[in-house]
Write a protein that holds these residues in place. Structure first.
Motif, mmCIF file in Angstrom:
data_model
loop_
_atom_site.group_PDB
_atom_site.id
_atom_site.type_symbol
_atom_site.label_atom_id
_atom_site.label_comp_id
_atom_site.label_asym_id
_atom_site.label_seq_id
_atom_site.Cartn_x
_atom_site.Cartn_y
_atom_site.Cartn_z
ATOM 1 N N ALA A 121 0.857 -1.180 0.000
ATOM 2 C CA ALA A 121 0.000 0.000 0.000
ATOM 3 C C ALA A 121 0.894 1.231 0.000
ATOM 4 N N TYR A 122 0.428 2.262 -0.669
ATOM 5 C CA TYR A 122 1.160 3.519 -0.796
ATOM 6 C C TYR A 122 0.431 4.608 -0.022
ATOM 7 N N PHE A 123 1.190 5.395 0.708
ATOM 8 C CA PHE A 123 0.675 6.544 1.451
ATOM 9 C C PHE A 123 1.469 7.767 1.039
ATOM 10 N N ILE A 124 0.821 8.919 1.020
ATOM 11 C CA ILE A 124 1.503 10.185 0.778
ATOM 12 C C ILE A 124 1.335 11.021 2.034
ATOM 13 N N GLU A 125 2.465 11.375 2.665
ATOM 14 C CA GLU A 125 2.388 12.116 3.932
ATOM 15 C C GLU A 125 2.298 13.613 3.663
ATOM 16 N N ALA A 126 2.287 14.404 4.704
ATOM 17 C CA ALA A 126 1.983 15.843 4.625
ATOM 18 C C ALA A 126 2.892 16.633 3.676
ATOM 19 N N ASP A 127 4.145 16.256 3.538
ATOM 20 C CA ASP A 127 5.057 16.971 2.639
ATOM 21 C C ASP A 127 5.052 16.376 1.232
ATOM 22 N N GLU A 128 4.041 15.577 0.937
ATOM 23 C CA GLU A 128 3.847 14.959 -0.373
ATOM 24 C C GLU A 128 4.890 13.901 -0.700
ATOM 25 N N LEU A 129 5.521 13.332 0.321
ATOM 26 C CA LEU A 129 6.440 12.218 0.114
ATOM 27 C C LEU A 129 5.625 10.937 0.083
ATOM 28 N N GLN A 130 5.940 10.075 -0.869
ATOM 29 C CA GLN A 130 5.210 8.814 -0.982
ATOM 30 C C GLN A 130 6.040 7.677 -0.382
ATOM 31 N N PHE A 131 5.359 6.854 0.426
ATOM 32 C CA PHE A 131 5.970 5.684 1.036
ATOM 33 C C PHE A 131 5.179 4.451 0.623
ATOM 34 N N GLU A 132 5.896 3.405 0.230
ATOM 35 C CA GLU A 132 5.272 2.119 -0.065
ATOM 36 C C GLU A 132 5.603 1.181 1.090
ATOM 37 N N PHE A 133 4.596 0.515 1.601
ATOM 38 C CA PHE A 133 4.775 -0.469 2.670
ATOM 39 C C PHE A 133 4.438 -1.836 2.087
ATOM 40 N N ILE A 134 5.362 -2.780 2.245
ATOM 41 C CA ILE A 134 5.248 -4.093 1.628
ATOM 42 C C ILE A 134 5.204 -5.171 2.699
ATOM 43 N N GLU A 135 4.265 -6.089 2.567
ATOM 44 C CA GLU A 135 4.238 -7.296 3.391
ATOM 45 C C GLU A 135 4.531 -8.463 2.459
ATOM 46 N N TYR A 136 5.584 -9.216 2.749
ATOM 47 C CA TYR A 136 5.902 -10.394 1.945
ATOM 48 C C TYR A 136 5.148 -11.583 2.514
ATOM 49 N N LEU A 137 4.605 -12.399 1.619
ATOM 50 C CA LEU A 137 3.808 -13.557 1.991
ATOM 51 C C LEU A 137 4.577 -14.848 1.792
ATOM 52 N N SER A 138 5.857 -14.740 1.486
ATOM 53 C CA SER A 138 6.737 -15.880 1.268
ATOM 54 C C SER A 138 8.115 -15.546 1.828
ATOM 55 N N THR A 139 8.820 -16.568 2.263
ATOM 56 C CA THR A 139 10.207 -16.384 2.695
ATOM 57 C C THR A 139 11.189 -16.803 1.598
ATOM 58 N N VAL A 140 10.680 -17.286 0.473
ATOM 59 C CA VAL A 140 11.507 -17.740 -0.644
ATOM 60 C C VAL A 140 11.851 -16.529 -1.513
ATOM 61 N N ALA A 141 13.131 -16.248 -1.647
ATOM 62 C CA ALA A 141 13.576 -15.047 -2.358
ATOM 63 C C ALA A 141 13.053 -14.999 -3.786
ATOM 64 N N GLU A 142 13.069 -16.127 -4.503
ATOM 65 C CA GLU A 142 12.609 -16.135 -5.892
ATOM 66 C C GLU A 142 11.125 -15.783 -5.992
ATOM 67 N N GLU A 143 10.338 -16.184 -5.019
ATOM 68 C CA GLU A 143 8.909 -15.839 -5.025
ATOM 69 C C GLU A 143 8.716 -14.365 -4.669
ATOM 70 N N ARG A 144 9.412 -13.900 -3.643
ATOM 71 C CA ARG A 144 9.303 -12.509 -3.232
ATOM 72 C C ARG A 144 9.713 -11.554 -4.341
ATOM 73 N N ASN A 145 10.725 -11.959 -5.096
ATOM 74 C CA ASN A 145 11.301 -11.106 -6.140
ATOM 75 C C ASN A 145 10.813 -11.453 -7.538
ATOM 76 N N ASP A 146 9.684 -12.100 -7.642
ATOM 77 C CA ASP A 146 9.093 -12.450 -8.938
ATOM 78 C C ASP A 146 8.381 -11.225 -9.494
ATOM 79 N N TYR A 147 8.851 -10.729 -10.639
ATOM 80 C CA TYR A 147 8.272 -9.543 -11.250
ATOM 81 C C TYR A 147 7.552 -9.877 -12.556
ATOM 82 N N THR A 148 7.276 -11.160 -12.799
ATOM 83 C CA THR A 148 6.623 -11.567 -14.047
ATOM 84 C C THR A 148 5.111 -11.452 -13.971
ATOM 85 N N ARG A 149 4.560 -11.219 -12.794
ATOM 86 C CA ARG A 149 3.092 -11.159 -12.635
ATOM 87 C C ARG A 149 2.610 -9.742 -12.613
#
Length: 149
Positions: A121-149
Motif C-alpha cells: 500500500a502507498y501513502f503520501i504524507e503531509a510533505d507529499e512524500l510517498q511511502f510504499e509499505f510491503i508485506e511479503y507472503l513468502s520467505t523464498v527469495a525467488e517468489e518474493r522477487n518475482d516480477y513476471t506477474r
C-alpha cells in the motif's frame, strides 16, 4: 544491551536523506507507520547559510535522514521528473500498518498490484512524500522477487 549490526557481506542500504518542510509531521508519520523505529539522533546545522534541523529515524542498522528547510512541493509520482518517487519499507502486517495509519488520520493513496507473494500500500504524507509499505507472503527469495506477474 547491544544490538547486532547487519552483516556487510552483501552490502545494504543504510540510509536515504530526505529534505522536508515539517520535520515533526514526517517523523510522526514514520514512527506511526514503523512503531519499532526510534529517533537515532538529531541536531541542527548550517546548510549553505540556512540553519536546518536534522533527525535520523530508523533501526540500529538503517534509517531515514530527515532534514528541515524544504521548499516547494514533493514530486508527483505520476509525472516523469527525476527524483525519488517513493521509499519502500517492509512491514510484518500490512493490515495492521493500514489500521495504525488510518487511526492517525492518514489514508491509503493506492494499493500495489496483486501478487501471490507480496502485497503493498502507498501513502503520501503531509510533505507529499510517498511511502510504499510491503508485506511479503513468502520467505523464498525467488517468489518474493518475482516480477513476471
Amino acid at each position: 544491551m547491544h544490538t547486532k549490526v547487519q552483516s556487510m557481506s552483501d552490502g545494504y542500504l543504510e540510509h536515504v536523506n530526505v529534505t522536508v518542510k515539517n520535520l515533526d509531521q514526517t517523523t510522526k508519520f514514520l514512527l506511526t507507520a514503523m512503531p519499532n523505529w526510534r529517533i537515532r539522533g538529531r541536531g541542527k546545522m548550517d546548510w549553505f547559510g540556512k540553519e536546518v534541523h536534522w533527525l535520523h529515524v530508523g533501526t540500529p542498522s538503517s534509517y531515514i535522514a530527515l532534514q528541515s528547510g524544504g521548499e516547494g512541493s514533493g514530486l508527483n509520482w505520476k509525472e516523469p521528473q527525476v527524483g525519488i518517487k517513493h521509499i519502500g519499507m517492509v512491514v510484518p502486517s500490512l493490515s495492521a500498518l493500514i489500521d495504525r495509519l488510518n487511526a492517525a488520520g492518514y489514508q491509503v493513496d493506492h494499493l500495489g498490484a496483486s501478487h501471490p507473494h507480496r502485497k503493498s500500500a502507498y501513502f503520501i504524507e503531509a510533505d507529499e512524500l510517498q511511502f510504499e509499505f510491503i508485506e511479503y507472503l513468502s520467505t523464498v527469495a525467488e517468489e518474493r522477487n518475482d516480477y513476471t506477474r
